[in-house]
Structures are given as C-alpha cells and as structure tokens.
Design a protein around this motif. Sequence first.
Motif, PDB file in Angstrom:
ATOM      1  N   ARG A 191      -2.676  15.862  -5.557  1.00 21.57           N
ATOM      2  CA  ARG A 191      -3.548  14.690  -5.412  1.00 21.57           C
ATOM      3  C   ARG A 191      -4.975  15.096  -5.066  1.00 21.57           C
ATOM      4  O   ARG A 191      -5.939  14.469  -5.537  1.00 21.57           O
ATOM      5  N   LYS A 249       0.534  16.776  -2.173  1.00 22.81           N
ATOM      6  CA  LYS A 249      -0.784  16.592  -1.548  1.00 22.81           C
ATOM      7  C   LYS A 249      -1.840  17.431  -2.265  1.00 22.81           C
ATOM      8  O   LYS A 249      -2.964  16.971  -2.503  1.00 22.81           O
ATOM      9  N   ASP A 266       0.859   4.205  -2.951  1.00 17.91           N
ATOM     10  CA  ASP A 266       0.832   5.665  -2.742  1.00 17.91           C
ATOM     11  C   ASP A 266       1.971   6.337  -3.505  1.00 17.91           C
ATOM     12  O   ASP A 266       1.795   7.414  -4.101  1.00 17.91           O
ATOM     13  N   HIS A 326       0.825  -1.205   0.000  1.00 14.26           N
ATOM     14  CA  HIS A 326       0.000   0.000   0.000  1.00 14.26           C
ATOM     15  C   HIS A 326       0.867   1.267   0.000  1.00 14.26           C
ATOM     16  O   HIS A 326       0.500   2.274  -0.609  1.00 14.26           O
ATOM     17  N   THR A 327       2.015   1.197   0.683  1.00 17.19           N
ATOM     18  CA  THR A 327       2.950   2.333   0.647  1.00 17.19           C
ATOM     19  C   THR A 327       3.460   2.543  -0.770  1.00 17.19           C
ATOM     20  O   THR A 327       3.550   3.677  -1.259  1.00 17.19           O
ATOM     21  N   GLU A 368       1.664   9.085  -6.625  1.00 20.22           N
ATOM     22  CA  GLU A 368       2.384  10.357  -6.659  1.00 20.22           C
ATOM     23  C   GLU A 368       3.227  10.466  -7.922  1.00 20.22           C
ATOM     24  O   GLU A 368       3.269  11.512  -8.577  1.00 20.22           O
TER      25      GLU A 368
END
Length: 326
Positions: free
Chosen positions: A312, A309, A73, A69-70, A77
């Motif tokens: 996203r 951020k 992410d 899951h990391t 990005e």
Amino acid sequence: MRRYTCALLLISLFLAPAGAHAKVINAIAAIVNDDIITLYEINREAQPALREADQKSPLDDAGRSKIRHTVLDQLIEKKLVEQKAKELNIKIGDDEIRQAIEDVKRQNKIPSQEALLGALASQGITYDQYRAQLQEQLERLRLVSIEVRSKIQVGESEMRDYYEANLAKYTEEESFHARHIFFRISDKAPAEEIKRAMTTALMVLAEAKSGKDFAGLAKSYSEDPAARKDGGDLGVFKKGDMLPELEQTIMALKSGEVSELVSTPAGFHIIKLEERIKGKVKPFESVKNEIEDTIYRKKSEDRFSQWAKELRSKASVEIKDLQGLL
C-alpha cells in the motif's frame, strides 16, 4: 512440501421526483492505482457486519461509519492483492477451481451439487458468485505462497520453545476409572416400589462407605447385568463421556471415595471413583508437525500484514471525500 491452502466509472445518481433532493446511492469512494472502489461495493460488503453488529446492539451513525471505513480498507487491500496477482500472471484454472469445490463438499460432508447449491442459496449466494470468490481466494493463496510463505522458516529450537511454553495445550485430558452399583426404577414405578429400592440402596451405600468391597457389593446387588459380572466397572473415561448426573458426581470425588446416592431417570446409583488418572504430556515428536503449522501460520499472518502495508505504501491510493456518505 506444504499445501496451501480501467475505465473510469461514472458516478451514478438516482434522482427523486422533480423538486426533491437527489439521493446518491453510488459514487467513487477510492481509486487504487488504476482501479476504483465504489460506495455501492462498500455498502454491499459491509452488510453482513452491519447486520451482526445491529443484532448485538443497535448501531448509531458513528458505528456504521466505522464498519464501512474498515470495509473500505479491506477492499483497498483486496484490490492491491488482485493487481499484484495480475502483475505476476497468477491464474487459477477451471480444473483447480472444480477440485477446490469438491474438497469443500467433502470436508463439509455435502453429498451432492444440489445440496451445495441449497447451502449457498440459504446464505444468499449464487453458485457463480461462490465460484468467483473461491477463485479469488485461490489466487490470493498462491500469491501469498510466492510473496510471503516461501520466505518463512520455522526452526527446531523455535518449535521446542513453543512446546515448553504451551505444555498445558499438549497435555491429555484427565481421565477417571470408576465403578457403580445400580438400582433400577421404572418411570411408572409406584411409590412403594421406589421406597423399597431406596431402602435397599441406602443399606448398600452404608456398607460401601464402611469399607466393604465395592466390587463384591456390585456383584451382589447391582441391577445392571454387566455389573454383576465385572463388579460394576465403568472403565476409564474422560469428561463428557458419561451422563451429566453421574459425571458431576464423579468429578467431585477423590480417588477411593464413594458417592452419596445419585438419582437419574433410570434409577439410583452408588459411585466409587477408583482412580483419577492425570493427563500425560504428549511427546514433542508427536505434536511437532502441529506446532510447526501453528508457528508457520502465525508468521504467515504477520508477514502478510507487513507485506500488505508495504504494498500500500508503494501504491497510489486516493480516498474520496463523500461528505458523510460513509
């Protein structure tokens, strides 16, 4: 002034023989605007981290899932950054990539293209893969320079505050000025010869500890030819510059103190620490550029994180439910 550095993919299934359960090895894991991220990409990118974690302690399913899951992410990005680079028409030419590769070879002391290919192969990377990764990094750096770094300022007062708060970091190492008297013993010396050398060394040690001139004793007794000329002067040195046995002894001495007899593979030594020289604080002006780079880098990382951020939050990111496959 600075150098800084879609068609929808069909879900692929490998099927076991008739009657067995199908095993999914690839599927769409996320859709980022018009681009997709697949389960295969996640597993491929996660492999190094999974191997490293497994070597430290065997991972359970929850641990593996957390790493994947990391990585997901990170891939989201990465997609967003790539899309922004395309939007801004950021392109890295072949000449820039070639120059970057030459810089890598020079900085890592890689003598030839063949040596580079060998180093890449040892890491399981082809030259084309490496070239593509490098192009990606250069595009990202240029994007970051446009979107992030160009908006960052580092002021003089900010640098001075950092300097004052980190004086220990900008203080030179303590150094030592010492002398020695050396009694040579060969590795094949008979016991009688060793006994004679030790008897002489202990006599000289007693004289040195009684306050007799150490340099004079070195000139008279030391079997180091240089010591007979300069009184056993070892000069000024820092931690790590001497034999471990001698360094350990010197580090424990006070200024003006004479050691006990020290044995090394070469023979016996008597050490006198003439002076401990406290490390000087480097002037602000001599470390100003280093401090500016440090603060600038930290601000860049913080600003990039915030920018990513925001990127996203404005994007359409859909993460698929793969029912435990992650």
